[in-house]
Design an enzyme around this catalytic site. Structure first.
Site, short mmCIF file in Angstrom:
data_model
loop_
_atom_site.label_atom_id
_atom_site.label_comp_id
_atom_site.label_asym_id
_atom_site.label_seq_id
_atom_site.Cartn_x
_atom_site.Cartn_y
_atom_site.Cartn_z
N ARG A 73 -7.46 -0.57 -7.00
CA ARG A 73 -7.80 0.42 -5.97
C ARG A 73 -8.08 1.73 -6.67
NH1 ARG A 73 -4.85 0.96 -0.50
NH2 ARG A 73 -6.92 1.79 -0.05
N ASN A 110 -6.21 11.92 0.67
CA ASN A 110 -5.25 11.19 1.49
C ASN A 110 -6.03 10.40 2.53
OD1 ASN A 110 -2.40 10.68 2.11
ND2 ASN A 110 -2.83 11.70 4.05
N LYS A 111 -5.31 9.65 3.34
CA LYS A 111 -5.93 8.79 4.34
C LYS A 111 -6.94 9.57 5.19
CE LYS A 111 -5.53 5.28 4.98
NZ LYS A 111 -6.43 4.18 4.52
N GLN A 147 -2.44 2.23 10.50
CA GLN A 147 -1.16 2.29 9.77
C GLN A 147 -0.14 3.16 10.48
OE1 GLN A 147 -4.20 2.73 8.19
NE2 GLN A 147 -4.11 2.04 6.07
N ASP A 189 -2.72 10.33 -2.05
CA ASP A 189 -3.05 9.25 -2.98
C ASP A 189 -3.49 9.78 -4.34
OD1 ASP A 189 -3.17 6.40 -1.47
OD2 ASP A 189 -3.58 8.04 -0.09
N ARG A 218 0.86 -1.19 0.00
CA ARG A 218 0.00 0.00 0.00
C ARG A 218 0.89 1.23 0.00
NH1 ARG A 218 1.84 1.69 4.14
NH2 ARG A 218 0.88 3.72 3.75
N GLY A 219 0.27 2.40 -0.16
CA GLY A 219 1.03 3.63 -0.30
C GLY A 219 1.14 3.98 -1.77
N ALA A 220 0.86 5.23 -2.10
CA ALA A 220 0.76 5.63 -3.51
C ALA A 220 2.01 5.28 -4.33
CB ALA A 220 0.43 7.12 -3.61
#
Length: 312
Positions: free
Chosen positions: A74, A225-226, A174, A215, A44-46
């Site tokens: 995603r 973003n998150k 996270q 993201d 995960r993570g852009a």
């Protein structure tokens, strides 16, 4: 240690679902395995998703259906589709050319992380800085070093970091599981805080800057973003604290005019009603679980990329 890489004839990733208890490398040989790893957040993570997308095209071996499924695995993170497109542009040249393109995406990410770290550190004034961050934006979100946490690492290496305040980042923690693990490995001082404590600590003037990743960044500077990032942006605006987005140029999506056009992934009830497989809500409880939020560009002090500093 690299979060994602091409080793032999397979993609190797750190299974982030097992951290911080275990650090396990997975070898992935098929697109189906890679899509599963992406959807369950083993990777995960852009930036890391961009590399995963590019390497996944190599695994697809020219199959358009597998490539399309990977590209859509995603929806919010634009880097996944971008990485797929970078490698897929060379399909007519053969598998070796596709692999070479995918490895360029990996190598460019390594360089970008260092550039963002240096550029972001230069933007911040003062020594002994206290930084607040949400989610995970370190090497686990990229190949090495990361985005916002690359800035933190650079500050730490230069003796300019006092402390990092890490939001635990519900529902999947996270921040608590991954960011604290990375900060501990680099020896950077840090404390963990509840998500809801962030705006209050900003109001107390206990923070010098908020650093987040992204993201997807829309053409007007709105940033997905998150979930929890928007609340920090509001708190930072009220407190007069710089709110800085750190992301590679590949996260900027010129085809998305503004944040209200960004598709926000809802990951279902399980992540809300339970924590790491342990139920915390009564059976039958319904939940709303947007994985991301959108911060309007007028709340963002600066966007730091590997090439420039943008002031929306």
């Amino acid at each position: 240690m690299r979060t994602i890489d091409w080793v032999g004839d397979a993609v190797e990733i750190i299974d982030q679902t097992l951290l911080p208890d275990k650090c396990v490398m997975l070898r992935i040989h098929t697109v189906a395995e890679l899509i599963d790893a992406i959807r369950r957040l083993a990777v995960r993570g852009a930036p890391a998703l961009g590399v995963a997308g590019a390497l996944g095209v190599v695994l697809a071996d020219g199959d358009p259906d597998q490539i399309a499924a990977l590209r859509a695995a995603r929806p919010t993170a634009v880097n996944l589709a971008w990485g797929v497109d970078q490698a897929a542009a060379h399909l007519d040249e053969g598998r070796a050319a596709v692999l070479a393109a995918a490895l360029r995406v990996r190598d460019d990410d390594l360089a970008a992380s260092r550039s963002m770290g240096a550029r972001g550190a230069a933007l911040l004034e003062g020594d002994r800085l206290r930084i607040m961050t949400v989610c995970n934006t370190g090497g686990l979100a990229a190949v090495e070093r990361g985005t916002a946490l690359s800035v933190v690492q650079t500050l730490h290496e230069r003796g300019r970091l006092a402390e990092v305040l890490v939001l635990e980042t519900r529902p999947l923690l996270q921040g608590a599981r991954l960011t604290t693990w990375e900060l501990g490995r680099m020896g950077a001082p840090h404390r963990l805080i509840a998500d809801s404590a962030g705006p209050y600590l900003l109001a107390r003037a206990d923070v010098d800057a908020v650093l987040i990743g992204a993201d997807r960044i829309a053409a007007n500077g709105d940033t997905a973003n998150k979930i929890g990032s928007y609340a920090l942006a509001l708190g930072a605006e009220r407190a007069g604290v710089p709110f800085i987005v750190v992301a590679p140029e590949s996260t900027i999506d010129e085809d998305t005019p503004s944040g209200d056009k960004i598709e926000i992934e809802d990951r279902g009830a399980d992540e809300i009603v339970s924590v790491r497989g342990v139920r915390i809500a009564p059976e039958g409880t319904q939940a709303l679980n947007p994985a991301f939020d959108v911060t309007p560009h007028d709340l963002i002090t600066a966007i730091v990329t590997d090439r420039r500093v943008i002031r929306p």
